[in-house]
Design an enzyme around this catalytic site. Sequence first.
Site, PDB file in Angstrom:
ATOM      1  N   LYS A  42       0.801  -1.227   0.000  1.00 39.58           N
ATOM      2  CA  LYS A  42       0.000   0.000   0.000  1.00 39.58           C
ATOM      3  C   LYS A  42       0.836   1.280   0.000  1.00 39.58           C
ATOM      4  O   LYS A  42       0.378   2.340   0.423  1.00 39.58           O
ATOM      5  CB  LYS A  42      -0.994   0.054   1.172  1.00 39.58           C
ATOM      6  CG  LYS A  42      -1.834  -1.191   1.387  1.00 39.58           C
ATOM      7  CD  LYS A  42      -2.243  -1.870   0.116  1.00 39.58           C
ATOM      8  CE  LYS A  42      -3.180  -1.062  -0.760  1.00 39.58           C
ATOM      9  NZ  LYS A  42      -3.417  -1.777  -2.051  1.00 39.58           N
ATOM     10  N   THR A  45       3.124   0.497  -4.849  1.00 41.28           N
ATOM     11  CA  THR A  45       3.581  -0.613  -5.690  1.00 41.28           C
ATOM     12  C   THR A  45       3.032  -0.512  -7.111  1.00 41.28           C
ATOM     13  O   THR A  45       3.777  -0.628  -8.087  1.00 41.28           O
ATOM     14  CB  THR A  45       3.068  -1.957  -5.097  1.00 41.28           C
ATOM     15  OG1 THR A  45       3.200  -1.937  -3.688  1.00 41.28           O
ATOM     16  CG2 THR A  45       3.796  -3.138  -5.701  1.00 41.28           C
ATOM     17  N   THR A  46       1.732  -0.302  -7.200  1.00 38.35           N
ATOM     18  CA  THR A  46       1.058  -0.290  -8.499  1.00 38.35           C
ATOM     19  C   THR A  46       1.604   0.847  -9.364  1.00 38.35           C
ATOM     20  O   THR A  46       1.846   0.678 -10.564  1.00 38.35           O
ATOM     21  CB  THR A  46      -0.466  -0.108  -8.292  1.00 38.35           C
ATOM     22  OG1 THR A  46      -0.892  -0.989  -7.247  1.00 38.35           O
ATOM     23  CG2 THR A  46      -1.234  -0.391  -9.556  1.00 38.35           C
ATOM     24  N   HIS A 105       7.085  -7.906  -1.908  1.00 42.54           N
ATOM     25  CA  HIS A 105       6.849  -7.141  -0.674  1.00 42.54           C
ATOM     26  C   HIS A 105       7.803  -7.605   0.437  1.00 42.54           C
ATOM     27  O   HIS A 105       7.679  -7.168   1.576  1.00 42.54           O
ATOM     28  CB  HIS A 105       5.413  -7.330  -0.188  1.00 42.54           C
ATOM     29  CG  HIS A 105       4.377  -6.604  -0.985  1.00 42.54           C
ATOM     30  ND1 HIS A 105       4.562  -5.335  -1.481  1.00 42.54           N
ATOM     31  CD2 HIS A 105       3.118  -6.960  -1.364  1.00 42.54           C
ATOM     32  CE1 HIS A 105       3.469  -4.951  -2.130  1.00 42.54           C
ATOM     33  NE2 HIS A 105       2.583  -5.923  -2.086  1.00 42.54           N
ATOM     34  N   ARG A 257      -7.465   4.087  -5.056  1.00 41.05           N
ATOM     35  CA  ARG A 257      -8.466   4.628  -4.137  1.00 41.05           C
ATOM     36  C   ARG A 257      -8.482   6.139  -4.199  1.00 41.05           C
ATOM     37  O   ARG A 257      -9.308   6.745  -4.839  1.00 41.05           O
ATOM     38  CB  ARG A 257      -8.201   4.124  -2.705  1.00 41.05           C
ATOM     39  CG  ARG A 257      -9.327   4.432  -1.724  1.00 41.05           C
ATOM     40  CD  ARG A 257      -8.935   4.022  -0.328  1.00 41.05           C
ATOM     41  NE  ARG A 257      -7.821   4.793   0.188  1.00 41.05           N
ATOM     42  CZ  ARG A 257      -7.939   5.926   0.882  1.00 41.05           C
ATOM     43  NH1 ARG A 257      -9.133   6.423   1.147  1.00 41.05           N
ATOM     44  NH2 ARG A 257      -6.866   6.564   1.317  1.00 41.05           N
ATOM     45  N   LYS A 258      -7.484   6.785  -3.558  1.00 40.67           N
ATOM     46  CA  LYS A 258      -7.484   8.246  -3.484  1.00 40.67           C
ATOM     47  C   LYS A 258      -6.200   8.848  -4.066  1.00 40.67           C
ATOM     48  O   LYS A 258      -6.224   9.917  -4.665  1.00 40.67           O
ATOM     49  CB  LYS A 258      -7.668   8.658  -2.018  1.00 40.67           C
ATOM     50  CG  LYS A 258      -8.255  10.016  -1.826  1.00 40.67           C
ATOM     51  CD  LYS A 258      -8.812  10.144  -0.403  1.00 40.67           C
ATOM     52  CE  LYS A 258      -9.367  11.542  -0.174  1.00 40.67           C
ATOM     53  NZ  LYS A 258      -9.820  11.702   1.216  1.00 40.67           N
ATOM     54  N   GLY A 259      -5.088   8.169  -3.807  1.00 37.53           N
ATOM     55  CA  GLY A 259      -3.830   8.581  -4.447  1.00 37.53           C
ATOM     56  C   GLY A 259      -3.268   9.910  -3.977  1.00 37.53           C
ATOM     57  O   GLY A 259      -2.701  10.656  -4.767  1.00 37.53           O
TER      58      GLY A 259
HETATM   59  P1  A3P Z   1      -4.579   5.197  -1.211  1.00 40.23           P
HETATM   60  O1  A3P Z   1      -5.322   4.025  -0.650  1.00 40.23           O
HETATM   61  O2  A3P Z   1      -4.037   6.091  -0.148  1.00 40.23           O
HETATM   62  O3  A3P Z   1      -5.355   5.945  -2.238  1.00 40.23           O
HETATM   63  P2  A3P Z   1      -0.094  -0.298  -3.630  1.00 40.23           P
HETATM   64  O4  A3P Z   1      -0.055  -0.090  -5.090  1.00 40.23           O
HETATM   65  O5  A3P Z   1       1.247  -0.479  -3.009  1.00 40.23           O
HETATM   66  O6  A3P Z   1      -1.092  -1.321  -3.240  1.00 40.23           O
HETATM   67  O7  A3P Z   1      -0.566   1.087  -3.003  1.00 40.23           O
HETATM   68  C1  A3P Z   1      -1.868   1.545  -3.215  1.00 40.23           C
HETATM   69  C2  A3P Z   1      -1.897   3.028  -2.961  1.00 40.23           C
HETATM   70  O8  A3P Z   1      -1.311   3.717  -4.079  1.00 40.23           O
HETATM   71  C3  A3P Z   1      -3.337   3.526  -2.870  1.00 40.23           C
HETATM   72  O9  A3P Z   1      -3.304   4.639  -1.979  1.00 40.23           O
HETATM   73  C4  A3P Z   1      -3.610   3.920  -4.308  1.00 40.23           C
HETATM   74  O10 A3P Z   1      -4.683   4.809  -4.458  1.00 40.23           O
HETATM   75  C5  A3P Z   1      -2.271   4.560  -4.680  1.00 40.23           C
HETATM   76  N1  A3P Z   1      -2.038   4.578  -6.132  1.00 40.23           N
HETATM   77  C6  A3P Z   1      -2.321   3.608  -7.035  1.00 40.23           C
HETATM   78  N2  A3P Z   1      -1.978   3.989  -8.268  1.00 40.23           N
HETATM   79  C7  A3P Z   1      -1.462   5.227  -8.169  1.00 40.23           C
HETATM   80  C8  A3P Z   1      -0.951   6.176  -9.107  1.00 40.23           C
HETATM   81  N3  A3P Z   1      -0.902   5.894 -10.401  1.00 40.23           N
HETATM   82  N4  A3P Z   1      -0.514   7.361  -8.644  1.00 40.23           N
HETATM   83  C9  A3P Z   1      -0.556   7.656  -7.323  1.00 40.23           C
HETATM   84  N5  A3P Z   1      -1.042   6.813  -6.385  1.00 40.23           N
HETATM   85  C10 A3P Z   1      -1.491   5.611  -6.799  1.00 40.23           C
END
Ligand code: A3P
Length: 292
Positions: A42, A45-46, A105, A257-259
């Site tokens: 979280k 990663t994505t 992870h 989600r919110k980013g």
């Molecule tokens: P939030 O839940 O605070 O919005 P992971 O990819 O490690 O699972 O992390 C997910 C978090 O990264 C989430 O945060 C998600 O919204 C955010 N996220 C995913 N894609 C993103 C992007 N392209 N740019 C910025 N944040 C991103």
Amino acid sequence: DGLELRLYQGFWLPEYWVAGTVVFQRRFSPRRDDVILASYPKCGTTWLKALAFATMTRDAYPEPAQHPLLRLNPHDCIPFLDEIFADGQEAKLENLPSPRLMNTHLPYTLLPESVTGADVAGCKVAYICRDPKDMVVSLWHFLQRRQPGLSFVELFEHVCDGDVLVGPTWDHVLSYWHASLARPDRVLFLRYEDLLQDTSKHVRRLAQFMGRPFSAAEVSAGAVEGIVELCSFEKMKGLEVNKKGSSGAYPRDAFFRKGVAGDWVNHMTQDMAARLDEIVREKFRGTGLEAL
Ligand code: A3P
């Protein structure tokens, strides 16, 4: 629910990863030009996967409008090693063309010797972390997709106690921080908040680190900006492919989600925030790493 945790070599791993981690540690054979994208869950990663994938494949897709990331979720472009090994799918890695991008992870100290050993050819590792207060908020929203009614306060307590998914969180971050200081050419340390603030700058850093720096001509032709835009939160969240289906056990839309940075203010009291900040400050003291 697959979320049972076991303390393994100092970290709380999902029970079903433990056997796979042992196999990963014993059998993973890196190629010199591999890049492992590592992260605390979280923490971006994505996003990191999308940026790294777009950067490495940019010659094949000079037109961002043609890029496979418009049709494929970042998790479907880059294999997740922890699941590959847990599921006995390691043969899939051999078939990937070089340079391979993979993600994990696991903390640095649990990566295979073939990657981290002092006298091995190894490969590169790019790590991303994030303010633990925002991480716990993000994790709570994410886990709720499979465990509705999960208590935020309970999850917060687990984070503070360290017995959370691949926790203790600070030990995870520190494992990569120390490695990045010892071997800056092999381990890159990134923060989600820094990426939000100046994405282009960090994409250029990442490209340079991965051995695919942007040329001056590419920069002036807008190649970096094109990648930043393609991988932006709004763009990725809005894509049809990221609104339906699932990646692993979670629906794809759960990854967007919110980013933003600082969403913790909407979820925890100032006392809770101060407590977690203090734990992290204490753990980071003397390491040169500023509180996240
Ligand atoms: P939030 O839940 O605070 O919005 P992971 O990819 O490690 O699972 O992390 C997910 C978090 O990264 C989430 O945060 C998600 O919204 C955010 N996220 C995913 N894609 C993103 C992007 N392209 N740019 C910025 N944040 C991103």
